[in-house]
Design a protein around this motif. Sequence first.
Motif, PDB file in Angstrom:
ATOM      1  N   GLY A 110      33.766  41.374  41.335  1.00 19.66           N
ATOM      2  CA  GLY A 110      32.846  40.341  41.839  1.00 19.66           C
ATOM      3  C   GLY A 110      32.911  39.110  40.946  1.00 19.66           C
ATOM      4  O   GLY A 110      32.948  37.975  41.430  1.00 19.66           O
ATOM      5  N   ARG A 120      27.257  37.289  31.048  1.00 18.93           N
ATOM      6  CA  ARG A 120      26.414  38.066  30.139  1.00 18.93           C
ATOM      7  C   ARG A 120      27.195  39.282  29.658  1.00 18.93           C
ATOM      8  O   ARG A 120      27.760  40.001  30.482  1.00 18.93           O
ATOM      9  N   ARG A 133      14.702  44.811  38.144  1.00 21.41           N
ATOM     10  CA  ARG A 133      14.501  45.398  36.820  1.00 21.41           C
ATOM     11  C   ARG A 133      13.150  46.082  36.680  1.00 21.41           C
ATOM     12  O   ARG A 133      12.792  46.516  35.582  1.00 21.41           O
ATOM     13  N   CYS A 142      33.637  35.339  48.817  1.00 17.82           N
ATOM     14  CA  CYS A 142      33.695  35.479  47.357  1.00 17.82           C
ATOM     15  C   CYS A 142      32.423  35.026  46.668  1.00 17.82           C
ATOM     16  O   CYS A 142      32.257  35.208  45.473  1.00 17.82           O
ATOM     17  N   MET A 143      31.519  34.413  47.427  1.00 16.73           N
ATOM     18  CA  MET A 143      30.327  33.843  46.797  1.00 16.73           C
ATOM     19  C   MET A 143      29.442  34.924  46.225  1.00 16.73           C
ATOM     20  O   MET A 143      28.789  34.737  45.212  1.00 16.73           O
ATOM     21  N   ARG A 144      29.374  36.036  46.934  1.00 17.96           N
ATOM     22  CA  ARG A 144      28.534  37.140  46.491  1.00 17.96           C
ATOM     23  C   ARG A 144      29.188  38.417  46.999  1.00 17.96           C
ATOM     24  O   ARG A 144      28.876  38.911  48.076  1.00 17.96           O
ATOM     25  N   LEU A 145      30.109  38.939  46.230  1.00 15.35           N
ATOM     26  CA  LEU A 145      30.843  40.121  46.675  1.00 15.35           C
ATOM     27  C   LEU A 145      29.895  41.314  46.677  1.00 15.35           C
ATOM     28  O   LEU A 145      29.210  41.562  45.687  1.00 15.35           O
ATOM     29  N   HIS A 147      33.657  42.758  36.413  1.00 15.96           N
ATOM     30  CA  HIS A 147      34.079  43.459  37.628  1.00 15.96           C
ATOM     31  C   HIS A 147      34.756  42.506  38.616  1.00 15.96           C
ATOM     32  O   HIS A 147      34.833  41.295  38.364  1.00 15.96           O
ATOM     33  N   VAL A 185      30.628  28.920  39.402  1.00 17.22           N
ATOM     34  CA  VAL A 185      29.874  30.180  39.376  1.00 17.22           C
ATOM     35  C   VAL A 185      29.709  30.744  40.785  1.00 17.22           C
ATOM     36  O   VAL A 185      30.035  30.079  41.767  1.00 17.22           O
ATOM     37  N   GLY A 186      29.163  31.950  40.859  1.00 15.65           N
ATOM     38  CA  GLY A 186      28.847  32.564  42.150  1.00 15.65           C
ATOM     39  C   GLY A 186      27.547  31.999  42.719  1.00 15.65           C
ATOM     40  O   GLY A 186      26.806  31.273  42.039  1.00 15.65           O
ATOM     41  N   GLU A 187      27.296  32.365  43.978  1.00 11.26           N
ATOM     42  CA  GLU A 187      26.166  31.797  44.719  1.00 11.26           C
ATOM     43  C   GLU A 187      24.804  32.082  44.072  1.00 11.26           C
ATOM     44  O   GLU A 187      23.876  31.284  44.185  1.00 11.26           O
ATOM     45  N   ASP A 188      24.698  33.223  43.371  1.00 12.56           N
ATOM     46  CA  ASP A 188      23.410  33.580  42.756  1.00 12.56           C
ATOM     47  C   ASP A 188      22.980  32.563  41.701  1.00 12.56           C
ATOM     48  O   ASP A 188      21.830  32.562  41.274  1.00 12.56           O
ATOM     49  N   THR A 221      26.776  42.338  29.275  1.00 12.06           N
ATOM     50  CA  THR A 221      26.001  43.540  29.551  1.00 12.06           C
ATOM     51  C   THR A 221      26.910  44.652  30.063  1.00 12.06           C
ATOM     52  O   THR A 221      26.440  45.720  30.421  1.00 12.06           O
ATOM     53  N   GLY A 253      34.241  35.595  42.237  1.00 10.75           N
ATOM     54  CA  GLY A 253      33.125  34.653  42.228  1.00 10.75           C
ATOM     55  C   GLY A 253      33.331  33.506  41.254  1.00 10.75           C
ATOM     56  O   GLY A 253      32.857  32.404  41.482  1.00 10.75           O
ATOM     57  N   SER A 254      34.058  33.769  40.170  1.00 15.74           N
ATOM     58  CA  SER A 254      34.119  32.723  39.150  1.00 15.74           C
ATOM     59  C   SER A 254      35.405  32.739  38.313  1.00 15.74           C
ATOM     60  O   SER A 254      36.027  31.715  38.096  1.00 15.74           O
TER      61      SER A 254
HETATM   62  P1  ATP Z   1      23.954  41.491  35.325  1.00 15.53           P
HETATM   63  O1  ATP Z   1      23.712  42.644  36.246  1.00 15.53           O
HETATM   64  O2  ATP Z   1      23.904  41.845  33.868  1.00 15.53           O
HETATM   65  O3  ATP Z   1      23.175  40.247  35.679  1.00 15.53           O
HETATM   66  P2  ATP Z   1      26.152  40.434  36.826  1.00 15.53           P
HETATM   67  O4  ATP Z   1      27.121  41.433  37.348  1.00 15.53           O
HETATM   68  O5  ATP Z   1      25.157  39.804  37.734  1.00 15.53           O
HETATM   69  O6  ATP Z   1      25.475  41.113  35.571  1.00 15.53           O
HETATM   70  P3  ATP Z   1      26.495  37.953  35.376  1.00 15.53           P
HETATM   71  O7  ATP Z   1      27.032  37.989  33.993  1.00 15.53           O
HETATM   72  O8  ATP Z   1      25.023  37.768  35.601  1.00 15.53           O
HETATM   73  O9  ATP Z   1      26.982  39.286  36.107  1.00 15.53           O
HETATM   74  O10 ATP Z   1      27.262  36.827  36.216  1.00 15.53           O
HETATM   75  C1  ATP Z   1      28.376  36.111  35.719  1.00 15.53           C
HETATM   76  C2  ATP Z   1      29.043  35.252  36.776  1.00 15.53           C
HETATM   77  O11 ATP Z   1      29.639  36.051  37.776  1.00 15.53           O
HETATM   78  C3  ATP Z   1      28.118  34.297  37.528  1.00 15.53           C
HETATM   79  O12 ATP Z   1      28.820  33.111  37.771  1.00 15.53           O
HETATM   80  C4  ATP Z   1      27.839  35.004  38.819  1.00 15.53           C
HETATM   81  O13 ATP Z   1      27.562  34.089  39.853  1.00 15.53           O
HETATM   82  C5  ATP Z   1      29.178  35.702  39.073  1.00 15.53           C
HETATM   83  N1  ATP Z   1      28.976  36.949  39.824  1.00 15.53           N
HETATM   84  C6  ATP Z   1      28.350  38.056  39.392  1.00 15.53           C
HETATM   85  N2  ATP Z   1      28.343  39.013  40.344  1.00 15.53           N
HETATM   86  C7  ATP Z   1      28.994  38.478  41.416  1.00 15.53           C
HETATM   87  C8  ATP Z   1      29.346  38.963  42.730  1.00 15.53           C
HETATM   88  N3  ATP Z   1      29.003  40.189  43.119  1.00 15.53           N
HETATM   89  N4  ATP Z   1      30.034  38.140  43.564  1.00 15.53           N
HETATM   90  C9  ATP Z   1      30.391  36.901  43.179  1.00 15.53           C
HETATM   91  N5  ATP Z   1      30.087  36.389  41.958  1.00 15.53           N
HETATM   92  C10 ATP Z   1      29.415  37.160  41.086  1.00 15.53           C
END
Ligand code: ATP
Length: 361
Positions: free
Chosen positions: A18, A10, A120, A190-193, A16, A151-154, A12, A22-23
């Motif tokens: 993460g 996104r 939010r 690395c799945m969710r830093l 970073h 992608v990351g775990e989320d 936004t 993560g990806s």
């Molecule tokens: P927002 O706060 O706008 O949602 P975000 O930092 O969560 O931004 P996204 O654009 O939603 O970033 O996520 C993009 C990709 O990065 C996705 O594949 C997500 O899984 C991965 N990702 C985002 N934050 C992390 C993190 N902290 N660790 C690992 N993977 C991440």
Amino acid sequence: MAKIILTGDRPTGRLHVGHYVGSLRRRVELQNSGDYDEIYIMIADAQALTDNADNPEKVRQNIIEVALDYLSCGLDPSKSTLFIQSQVPQLTELTFYYMNLVTVARLQRNPTVKSEIQLRDFHNSIPVGFFTYPISQAADITAFDATTVPVGEDQEPMLEQAKEIVRRFNYVYGDTLVEPQILLPENKYCMRLPGTDGKAKMSKSLNNCIYLSDSSEEVRKKIMGMFTDPNHLRVDDPGQVEGNPVFIYLEAFATDEHFQKFLPEYENLQALKDHYTRGGLGDVKVKKFLYAVMEDVLTPIRERRKEYEKDIPAILEILKQGSIKAEAKAAATLNRVKQSMRINYFDDQDYLDEQAKKFTE
Ligand code: ATP
Ligand code: MG
């Protein structure tokens, strides 16, 4: 069957570290492996607008930032199609048809959407577009016949939702869509830093990020101010490495070569962790090492970014050409979808004849 990747971010904010672990890092490896027939990387501006409707300027300004981050990490437009979501209108059309295959109750169960709604502060004023973004993600993935989504775990619940839509669509209208597989990072750290504040996820929305484009000095300040084990007050105290973001970052970034280069008195991360757990190792020393490791990773990315920043029109052209290519692919899928749903009236001679006959007999 062709091996196809679709993933994205996104716009936004800048990306970073993460995103990197993560990806992004994985995408570049997959791109360079030569194992994939097509790779699509999407800047998800339409999705970003689902919770930023009143701030389109933020989304608009961050498109180029995300593109710069992509290129500086090694995504190569000659191998990967970089495009902007809103420029591919077929994605919105697919979303609209998929909406009929998903219930409100099913969307309400999505744990990532649940926690994002909380984050939010939406309470009872959740925008419908935001609530349904998992459906639009299913449209993004299936439009490109993606087999693999790194992608990351989320994103796990989104992939589950996409698979359900594919199965339901294929069941109702006949085999049409390709079922995607998620590709999570191999390294569990690395799945969710976590964020620099120790919160569960580094996220643009939480203001706890180390950005790929941060200056060396910004990175140093953020690392030196990082949250660690709150009970590790004196150097001699035994420290805890579990849940300690400084050690989690080292798990995600540090290699044995980094130890040889910057901290040769320790053989590897295990030796450093053992010392910290025993006591006698100060946070500052660990943080200084982490800073050296991060700089080793970030310096080449930062330098490439500086180069790309010199020719922004060329980057916008990459996005334009990528969007044209992405649109052609999505249009072919949409045609297939409409054919399966039997709403391709004017391409369907049987339908035209049948309707004409209906009133003459
Ligand atoms: P927002 O706060 O706008 O949602 P975000 O930092 O969560 O931004 P996204 O654009 O939603 O970033 O996520 C993009 C990709 O990065 C996705 O594949 C997500 O899984 C991965 N990702 C985002 N934050 C992390 C993190 N902290 N660790 C690992 N993977 C991440
Ligand atoms: Mg997110």
